[in-house]
Design an enzyme around this catalytic site. Structure first.
Site, PDB file in Angstrom:
ATOM      1  N   CYS A 143       0.813  -1.231   0.000  1.00  0.00           N
ATOM      2  CA  CYS A 143       0.000   0.000   0.000  1.00  0.00           C
ATOM      3  C   CYS A 143       0.841   1.273   0.000  1.00  0.00           C
ATOM      4  O   CYS A 143       0.319   2.361  -0.249  1.00  0.00           O
ATOM      5  CB  CYS A 143      -0.933   0.012   1.199  1.00  0.00           C
ATOM      6  SG  CYS A 143      -2.110  -1.343   1.176  1.00  0.00           S
ATOM      7  N   HIS A 165      -2.819   7.567   1.830  1.00  0.00           N
ATOM      8  CA  HIS A 165      -3.339   6.267   1.391  1.00  0.00           C
ATOM      9  C   HIS A 165      -4.677   6.044   2.089  1.00  0.00           C
ATOM     10  O   HIS A 165      -4.807   6.248   3.305  1.00  0.00           O
ATOM     11  CB  HIS A 165      -2.340   5.171   1.768  1.00  0.00           C
ATOM     12  CG  HIS A 165      -2.923   3.798   1.695  1.00  0.00           C
ATOM     13  ND1 HIS A 165      -3.669   3.371   0.619  1.00  0.00           N
ATOM     14  CD2 HIS A 165      -2.893   2.758   2.575  1.00  0.00           C
ATOM     15  CE1 HIS A 165      -4.066   2.129   0.829  1.00  0.00           C
ATOM     16  NE2 HIS A 165      -3.620   1.738   2.013  1.00  0.00           N
ATOM     17  N   ASN A 181     -10.359   0.494   0.163  1.00  0.00           N
ATOM     18  CA  ASN A 181      -8.892   0.572   0.188  1.00  0.00           C
ATOM     19  C   ASN A 181      -8.350  -0.141  -1.059  1.00  0.00           C
ATOM     20  O   ASN A 181      -8.426  -1.364  -1.151  1.00  0.00           O
ATOM     21  CB  ASN A 181      -8.398  -0.092   1.479  1.00  0.00           C
ATOM     22  CG  ASN A 181      -6.889  -0.144   1.604  1.00  0.00           C
ATOM     23  OD1 ASN A 181      -6.168  -0.064   0.615  1.00  0.00           O
ATOM     24  ND2 ASN A 181      -6.408  -0.317   2.817  1.00  0.00           N
TER      25      ASN A 181
HETATM   26  O1  UT7 Z   1      -3.907  -0.609   3.509  1.00  0.00           O
HETATM   27  C1  UT7 Z   1      -3.057  -1.442   4.246  1.00  0.00           C
HETATM   28  C2  UT7 Z   1      -3.085  -1.121   5.645  1.00  0.00           C
HETATM   29  N1  UT7 Z   1      -4.319  -1.572   6.273  1.00  0.00           N
HETATM   30  C3  UT7 Z   1      -4.855  -0.815   7.201  1.00  0.00           C
HETATM   31  O2  UT7 Z   1      -4.404   0.266   7.444  1.00  0.00           O
HETATM   32  C4  UT7 Z   1      -6.001  -1.383   8.043  1.00  0.00           C
HETATM   33  C5  UT7 Z   1      -5.807  -0.975   9.489  1.00  0.00           C
HETATM   34  N2  UT7 Z   1      -6.742  -1.559  10.429  1.00  0.00           N
HETATM   35  C6  UT7 Z   1      -8.067  -1.340  10.412  1.00  0.00           C
HETATM   36  O3  UT7 Z   1      -8.522  -0.660   9.512  1.00  0.00           O
HETATM   37  C7  UT7 Z   1      -8.936  -1.880  11.525  1.00  0.00           C
HETATM   38  O4  UT7 Z   1      -8.115  -2.428  12.536  1.00  0.00           O
HETATM   39  C8  UT7 Z   1      -9.955  -2.934  11.054  1.00  0.00           C
HETATM   40  C9  UT7 Z   1     -11.015  -2.256  10.196  1.00  0.00           C
HETATM   41  C10 UT7 Z   1      -9.253  -4.038  10.273  1.00  0.00           C
HETATM   42  C11 UT7 Z   1     -10.674  -3.576  12.227  1.00  0.00           C
HETATM   43  O5  UT7 Z   1     -11.253  -2.571  13.039  1.00  0.00           O
HETATM   44  P1  UT7 Z   1     -11.056  -2.598  14.620  1.00  0.00           P
HETATM   45  O6  UT7 Z   1     -11.768  -1.439  15.138  1.00  0.00           O
HETATM   46  O7  UT7 Z   1      -9.582  -2.700  14.878  1.00  0.00           O
HETATM   47  O8  UT7 Z   1     -11.840  -3.892  15.019  1.00  0.00           O
HETATM   48  P2  UT7 Z   1     -11.331  -5.194  15.808  1.00  0.00           P
HETATM   49  O9  UT7 Z   1     -10.506  -6.049  14.924  1.00  0.00           O
HETATM   50  O10 UT7 Z   1     -10.780  -4.798  17.137  1.00  0.00           O
HETATM   51  O11 UT7 Z   1     -12.705  -5.916  16.066  1.00  0.00           O
HETATM   52  C12 UT7 Z   1     -13.699  -5.364  16.948  1.00  0.00           C
HETATM   53  C13 UT7 Z   1     -14.931  -6.230  16.885  1.00  0.00           C
HETATM   54  C14 UT7 Z   1     -14.633  -7.718  17.033  1.00  0.00           C
HETATM   55  O12 UT7 Z   1     -15.706  -8.312  17.727  1.00  0.00           O
HETATM   56  P3  UT7 Z   1     -15.553  -8.716  19.283  1.00  0.00           P
HETATM   57  O13 UT7 Z   1     -14.393  -9.651  19.341  1.00  0.00           O
HETATM   58  O14 UT7 Z   1     -15.298  -7.428  19.988  1.00  0.00           O
HETATM   59  O15 UT7 Z   1     -16.858  -9.332  19.586  1.00  0.00           O
HETATM   60  C15 UT7 Z   1     -14.623  -8.214  15.616  1.00  0.00           C
HETATM   61  O16 UT7 Z   1     -14.943  -9.574  15.509  1.00  0.00           O
HETATM   62  O17 UT7 Z   1     -15.553  -6.077  15.614  1.00  0.00           O
HETATM   63  C16 UT7 Z   1     -15.724  -7.357  15.003  1.00  0.00           C
HETATM   64  N3  UT7 Z   1     -15.596  -7.224  13.579  1.00  0.00           N
HETATM   65  C17 UT7 Z   1     -16.643  -6.993  12.763  1.00  0.00           C
HETATM   66  N4  UT7 Z   1     -17.946  -6.842  13.018  1.00  0.00           N
HETATM   67  C18 UT7 Z   1     -18.756  -6.620  11.974  1.00  0.00           C
HETATM   68  C19 UT7 Z   1     -14.466  -7.280  12.815  1.00  0.00           C
HETATM   69  N5  UT7 Z   1     -14.764  -7.096  11.521  1.00  0.00           N
HETATM   70  C20 UT7 Z   1     -16.107  -6.919  11.471  1.00  0.00           C
HETATM   71  C21 UT7 Z   1     -17.004  -6.682  10.421  1.00  0.00           C
HETATM   72  N6  UT7 Z   1     -18.319  -6.536  10.718  1.00  0.00           N
HETATM   73  N7  UT7 Z   1     -16.601  -6.582   9.140  1.00  0.00           N
END
Ligand code: UT7
Length: 317
Positions: free
Chosen positions: A110, A244, A274
């Site tokens: 990226c 980005h 993205n």
């Molecule tokens: O371009 C390359 C670089 N990439 C990036 O910069 C991405 C960077 N990271 C992110 O954008 C975020 O960390 C994510 C979007 C990937 C995830 O968001 P988050 O706020 O860090 O969520 P999390 O992984 O801490 O998950 C929180 C909760 C979890 O549920 P529990 O365990 O709290 O019950 C996940 O299972 O949200 C849940 N979850 C979802 N729920 C509904 C994770 N993905 C989803 C989803 N829909 N798509």
């Protein structure tokens, strides 16, 4: 001598996919994706390959620049989702354009668009090129794990391109690479060697979201501040930061940390998701065609992602 941007172009496949559409494959919903990522819809290819999308973005950039394909001395491309390891995406774009210049792909996920600009700057500095075509093209839908809701709601398909000519617009850049596969990993198929005893990890994007998130926010804040310090400039001298488009919340966090208004950042992730190496040139093309960019405007382009790698440049329009 570095370069100036002569024109921009982009292409996204016509198939628009909403969060509700994705919720038919994985357990997710529009509210979560909008709140946590900031994506409303994205484009996914139905039958177009990575280099085909890159070619269409390149045609748009050539047309916008008034430069003919035959005038291009070098095509630089980046992709983490090209269908073939060889020929590279830049080779295929050259083939589609029907020209015979040198081509080269740069692999930096990226962050790649800024790596491409840096590479181009070297060619200009050595007098090895007068016109360069740069393309970021991705069909990330090909390497998404459609059972992983943490990634398939974020990434998308599309391509962006710029045409560069001799000039002095590439002012400064900063790079930070922390090699390792623990945070983001996109493994290839390990193959069928009868001698090899390694185990296959799914050949899709594996991402530790929160570690990536922290790396990204830090990269934007550190790199932009450092470049401005080095150049004796302040954020007030900068018209736009064009980051980005990884996650809207990453950009929001950076704007709070840097104490900058959100309007300082160009954001279009809501419509495109993205698109990795394509996201900054797509954003530049939108801004260019909307008439938001004026000669002499200073832009900061922070990019970050797999590697881990981050790269930011200061560019004069
Ligand atoms: O371009 C390359 C670089 N990439 C990036 O910069 C991405 C960077 N990271 C992110 O954008 C975020 O960390 C994510 C979007 C990937 C995830 O968001 P988050 O706020 O860090 O969520 P999390 O992984 O801490 O998950 C929180 C909760 C979890 O549920 P529990 O365990 O709290 O019950 C996940 O299972 O949200 C849940 N979850 C979802 N729920 C509904 C994770 N993905 C989803 C989803 N829909 N798509």
């Amino acid at each position: 001598m570095s370069f100036s941007v002569l024109g921009t172009g982009m292409y996204v496949p016509p198939n628009i996919v909403t969060n509700d559409d994705i919720s038919k494959f994985v357990d997710t919903n529009d509210e979560w994706v909008m709140q946590r990522v900031g994506v409303k819809q994205r484009h996914f290819s139905i039958n177009e390959t990575t280099d085909e999308m890159g070619y269409k973005a390149a045609l748009a950039a050539l047309e916008n620049s008034g430069v003919k394909a035959e005038e291009i001395d070098l095509i630089l491309a980046a992709s983490i989702s090209g269908e073939s390891i060889s020929p590279s995406v830049s080779c295929m774009i050259q083939n589609r354009l029907g020209v015979s210049c040198m081509t080269m792909d740069v692999s930096a996920a990226c962050a790649a668009f800024v790596f491409l600009l840096e590479t181009a700057a070297g060619f200009f500095a050595r007098g090895k090129a007068k016109k360069v075509l740069i393309v970021g093209a991705e069909r990330l839908s090909r390497i998404l794990d459609w059972e992983d809701r943490g990634t398939c709601v974020i990434f998308a398909d599309g391509a962006g391109a710029v045409v560069l000519g001799e000039g002095d617009s590439y002012i400064d850049s900063i790079f930070d690479v922390r090699g390792g596969s623990d945070v983001i990993d996109i493994p290839q198929d390990i193959g069928k060697s009868p001698f090899y005893e390694g185990t296959q990890k799914k050949p899709f994007i594996h991402m530790a979201g929160q570690e990536t998130f922290k790396f990204a926010v830090n990269a934007i804040c550190h790199d932009t501040t450092k470049i401005l310090e080095r150049q004796g400039l302040s954020f007030e001298d900068i018209q736009y930061i064009v980051p980005h488009q990884a996650n809207k919340r990453i950009i929001d966090f950076a704007s709070v940390k840097l104490k900058l208004p959100q309007e300082k950042f160009y954001v279009n992730i809501e419509r495109y998701g993205n698109t990795s190496s394509a996201s900054i040139p797509i954003a530049l093309d939108e801004m260019n065609r909307k008439g938001m960019l004026h000669k002499g405007d200073l832009l900061l382009l922070p990019a970050f992602g797999g590697g881990l790698a981050s790269a930011t440049c200061l560019l004069k329009w």
